[in-house]
Scaffold this active site. Structure first.
Site, PDB file in Angstrom:
ATOM      1  N   GLU A  90      62.922 117.488  65.227  1.00  0.00           N
ATOM      2  CA  GLU A  90      63.612 117.305  66.518  1.00  0.00           C
ATOM      3  C   GLU A  90      65.082 117.594  66.272  1.00  0.00           C
ATOM      4  O   GLU A  90      65.824 116.735  65.790  1.00  0.00           O
ATOM      5  CB  GLU A  90      63.412 115.871  67.026  1.00  0.00           C
ATOM      6  CG  GLU A  90      61.993 115.540  67.454  1.00  0.00           C
ATOM      7  CD  GLU A  90      61.594 116.207  68.767  1.00  0.00           C
ATOM      8  OE1 GLU A  90      62.482 116.629  69.535  1.00  0.00           O
ATOM      9  OE2 GLU A  90      60.381 116.310  69.017  1.00  0.00           O
TER      10      GLU A  90
ATOM     11  N   CYS B 121      71.634 114.508  72.210  1.00  0.00           N
ATOM     12  CA  CYS B 121      71.117 115.833  71.836  1.00  0.00           C
ATOM     13  C   CYS B 121      70.898 116.730  73.044  1.00  0.00           C
ATOM     14  O   CYS B 121      71.034 117.943  72.936  1.00  0.00           O
ATOM     15  CB  CYS B 121      69.831 115.687  71.040  1.00  0.00           C
ATOM     16  SG  CYS B 121      68.545 114.803  71.922  1.00  0.00           S
TER      17      CYS B 121
HETATM   18  P1  NAD Z   1      72.421 112.163  60.645  1.00  0.00           P
HETATM   19  O1  NAD Z   1      73.620 112.490  59.838  1.00  0.00           O
HETATM   20  O2  NAD Z   1      72.145 110.747  61.030  1.00  0.00           O
HETATM   21  O3  NAD Z   1      71.179 112.778  59.878  1.00  0.00           O
HETATM   22  C1  NAD Z   1      69.871 112.572  60.315  1.00  0.00           C
HETATM   23  C2  NAD Z   1      69.040 112.030  59.188  1.00  0.00           C
HETATM   24  O4  NAD Z   1      68.994 112.993  58.146  1.00  0.00           O
HETATM   25  C3  NAD Z   1      69.616 110.759  58.587  1.00  0.00           C
HETATM   26  O5  NAD Z   1      68.583 109.801  58.459  1.00  0.00           O
HETATM   27  C4  NAD Z   1      70.178 111.191  57.263  1.00  0.00           C
HETATM   28  O6  NAD Z   1      70.085 110.196  56.271  1.00  0.00           O
HETATM   29  C5  NAD Z   1      69.312 112.379  56.893  1.00  0.00           C
HETATM   30  N1  NAD Z   1      70.038 113.346  56.071  1.00  0.00           N
HETATM   31  C6  NAD Z   1      71.301 113.769  56.253  1.00  0.00           C
HETATM   32  N2  NAD Z   1      71.629 114.681  55.300  1.00  0.00           N
HETATM   33  C7  NAD Z   1      70.528 114.826  54.522  1.00  0.00           C
HETATM   34  C8  NAD Z   1      70.221 115.632  53.394  1.00  0.00           C
HETATM   35  N3  NAD Z   1      71.101 116.465  52.850  1.00  0.00           N
HETATM   36  N4  NAD Z   1      68.992 115.531  52.859  1.00  0.00           N
HETATM   37  C9  NAD Z   1      68.077 114.679  53.391  1.00  0.00           C
HETATM   38  N5  NAD Z   1      68.322 113.910  54.462  1.00  0.00           N
HETATM   39  C10 NAD Z   1      69.512 113.965  55.022  1.00  0.00           C
HETATM   40  O7  NAD Z   1      72.409 112.922  61.989  1.00  0.00           O
HETATM   41  P2  NAD Z   1      72.948 114.344  62.381  1.00  0.00           P
HETATM   42  O8  NAD Z   1      72.230 115.368  61.588  1.00  0.00           O
HETATM   43  O9  NAD Z   1      74.421 114.335  62.468  1.00  0.00           O
HETATM   44  O10 NAD Z   1      72.355 114.302  63.874  1.00  0.00           O
HETATM   45  C11 NAD Z   1      72.938 114.898  64.918  1.00  0.00           C
HETATM   46  C12 NAD Z   1      72.036 116.049  65.306  1.00  0.00           C
HETATM   47  O11 NAD Z   1      70.770 115.556  65.686  1.00  0.00           O
HETATM   48  C13 NAD Z   1      72.562 116.817  66.487  1.00  0.00           C
HETATM   49  O12 NAD Z   1      72.397 118.175  66.229  1.00  0.00           O
HETATM   50  C14 NAD Z   1      71.656 116.391  67.614  1.00  0.00           C
HETATM   51  O13 NAD Z   1      71.521 117.353  68.631  1.00  0.00           O
HETATM   52  C15 NAD Z   1      70.370 116.163  66.886  1.00  0.00           C
HETATM   53  N6  NAD Z   1      69.503 115.250  67.609  1.00  0.00           N
HETATM   54  C16 NAD Z   1      68.332 115.738  68.069  1.00  0.00           C
HETATM   55  C17 NAD Z   1      67.505 114.911  68.798  1.00  0.00           C
HETATM   56  C18 NAD Z   1      66.195 115.416  69.339  1.00  0.00           C
HETATM   57  O14 NAD Z   1      65.417 114.589  69.761  1.00  0.00           O
HETATM   58  N7  NAD Z   1      65.939 116.694  69.333  1.00  0.00           N
HETATM   59  C19 NAD Z   1      67.882 113.592  69.028  1.00  0.00           C
HETATM   60  C20 NAD Z   1      69.073 113.126  68.530  1.00  0.00           C
HETATM   61  C21 NAD Z   1      69.895 113.972  67.811  1.00  0.00           C
END
Ligand code: NAD
Length: 533
Positions: free
Chosen positions: A238, A272
């Protein structure tokens, strides 16, 4: 404008600081293998499979959300200064409703789904049996820290899986509350919360899971997919991206503006599916700005800084990233940044160009750029020149315009004349396409996502049908092949569809005829009522 906060003593503890403090306290097991093995053992013993067990766990999760509303609201306030209203409506109640839906439909969705088959198998059964995958990993993100972790968990439990939940370290207060609360309500042997950052998640991903459900950005999505490939683990990603919004000239500007600004500024744009940018003509841009100024005052008062209804930016890193994006186009509304409070006022940028910095990445904050375009065709070209969005918004009263967007663009979802609310319709799948993700969930789609659809065919031993089926056995002959080809050929509406009532009526007639023939054959016609003699 870049304001400093008035007093250092007022300084809020930022999520970034909390995150660092919290992660440093987490003790990482030398390997997560032992934890996952224990969950696997429980799953293999069949503990999570019975519908009664699933129902009981879902009810327990519901109680967690009901009895701890205050604790959850506070955690989300600590992480994002999320307003109470948004914490309840978009997070806690969202999950409770999800559970209600699952409890209402669980039995129906878990049933075997009978399928059609060719003539040779007419007296056999073919159906789809949904079975849990096993031990699933749910990786959540920080922007909706309750919804993004617990909503997938609802699907995983309902489908009969054991699960590991990995909340985001960027929302540490909520992560900690989940780690404390879940074991108090759910079966500790089958559901685990594991907290940590990149190091811990990387370690966790080395384990073999039966399904991975990840929410977050695309770059990490690729890492997750690589890790899943190592064990051939199926996964849902997602992801995010830039969700465009087309604003037509003809639409009611006041209603449209109110719906657009609400969708953009809930959770301070850290959503998102928030509309990322607007595509409209220059005249519409001017009208939009005039109306938007009034509506933003209605929403957040004269000075949005004092409003209790605006969340803050999650941490300094994101604040600084967002501050840089403000250099694109020109600021028509807002543009106020207070670093110490991680506050950015609702901001609208006008006359933004495709080449501007703000158009190169997902904004994920309270900044709304407007890119002027000439017409619908240019808007469609603009959208198609970029990654497939998670959501496309079209504001138009013209059915042909709406059709043009629906037929000529591709996106995870398309919401016409509103923003974000399509997420509340759980009969619709939620998920991305292309760069915005793969897989879907919500309602029955969650149940299906966490279920393997096993194909089942149960044959009979009826001698006559075995004779017919024997056409397939060697020694092969042309004659047998011809017959087989006829019997197996796909036909549309081979059996005419008849209603239940017609079927009962026909069966009634057949029974009457059979009964009469039996009486006639036995010479007992005189015992039949007069009209049938
Ligand atoms: P985040 O930094 O919380 O990362 C998400 C998860 O990935 C966390 O649990 C984190 O621990 C893990 N993570 C981060 N880096 C990692 C790595 N190198 N290796 C393994 N795991 C790792 O969140 P984010 O990525 O900043 O989230 C924001 C993004 O999420 C935006 O692009 C947003 O659009 C998207 N999003 C999508 C949805 C959806 O339902 N499609 C919902 C909410 C957010």
């Amino acid at each position: 404008m870049y304001e400093k906060s008035k007093g250092a003593e007022e300084k809020q503890r930022t999520a970034g600081e909390l995150s660092t403090q919290y992660i440093s306290k987490i003790k990482m097991p030398s390997s997560y293998t032992e934890v996952i093995d224990k969950l696997q053992t429980k799953f293999k013993q069949g503990v999570t499979k019975p519908l009664d067990y699933r129902t009981q766990q879902l009810k327990a999760l519901y109680r967690l959300c009901k009895e701890n509303e205050d604790v959850l609201v506070k955690a989300m306030r600590d992480d994002l200064n999320k307003p109470y209203f948004e914490s309840v409506i978009c997070e806690i109640e969202f999950v409770r409703n999800d559970i209600r839906g699952m409890l209402i439909n669980l039995e129906k969705w878990a049933q075997q789904e009978y399928t059609s088959k060719h003539i040779l198998l007419t007296f056999d059964s073919s159906y789809i049996q949904r079975e849990p995958y096993g031990v699933v990993l749910i990786i959540g993100t920080w922007n909706y820290p309750i919804q993004m972790t617990l909503s997938p968990l609802v699907g995983a439990i309902a489908a009969g899986n054991a699960a590991v939940v990995k909340p985001s370290e960027i929302s540490p207060a909520t992560a900690r509350v989940l780690e404390e609360l879940l074991p108090l309500y759910l079966d500790k042997d089958c559901y685990k919360v594991i907290n940590g950052g990149v190091v811990e998640t990387t370690e966790l991903l080395k384990e073999k899971f039966d399904y991975i459900f990840y929410t977050g950005c695309s770059s990490v999505g690729k890492i997750i997919r690589d890790a899943a490939n190592e064990h051939l683990t199926p996964c849902t990603l997602e992801l995010g991206g830039k969700s465009p919004l087309f604003l037509d000239n003809e639409v009611d500007i006041e209603v449209a503006c109110r719906r657009i600004l609400w969708g953009k500024f809930i959770n301070s744009g850290q959503t998102c599916v928030a509309p990322d940018y607007i595509l409209c003509t220059e005249e519409r841009q001017e009208e939009f700005i005039q109306v938007a100024k009034t509506i933003l005052k209605e929403f957040f008062g004269e000075n949005p800084h004092n409003s209790g209804d605006l969340a803050r930016i999650v941490n300094k890193k994101h604040f600084k990233r967002l501050h840089k994006l403000m250099a694109s186009g020109s600021v028509a509304i807002g543009g106020v940044c207070v670093e110490e409070e991680l506050y950015i006022s609702p901001t609208v940028l006008i006359n933004v160009k495709a080449s501007d910095t703000v158009m190169q990445e997902e904004i994920f904050g309270p900044i709304l750029p407007i890119v002027p375009i000439a017409d619908v065709d240019e808007a469609i070209r603009f959208i198609n020149d970029r990654d497939k969005p998670l959501c496309l918004y079209v504001f138009s009263n013209n059915k042909n315009v709406v059709k043009q967007f629906l037929n000529n663009t591709s996106s995870g979802s398309c919401c016409v004349n509103d923003t974000v609310v399509h997420l509340s319709v759980d009969s619709l799948p939620f998920g991305g396409v292309g760069g915005s993700g793969m897989g879907r969930y919500h309602g029955k789609f969650s149940f299906d996502t966490f279920s393997h659809k096993k194909a089942v065919l149960i044959r009979n031993f009826i001698p006559l049908l075995e004779k017919l089926g024997a056409l397939r056995y060697p020694p092969y002959t042309d004659k047998n092949m011809e017959k087989l080809l006829v019997l197996m050929k796909k036909r549309s509406n081979f059996f005419p569809k008849i209603s239940y009532y017609t079927l009962v009526f026909l069966l009634g007639i057949i029974t009457a005829v059979v009964v009469r023939l039996t009486f006639v054959a036995s010479g007992l016609t005189k015992y039949l009522p007069h009209p049938f003699q």
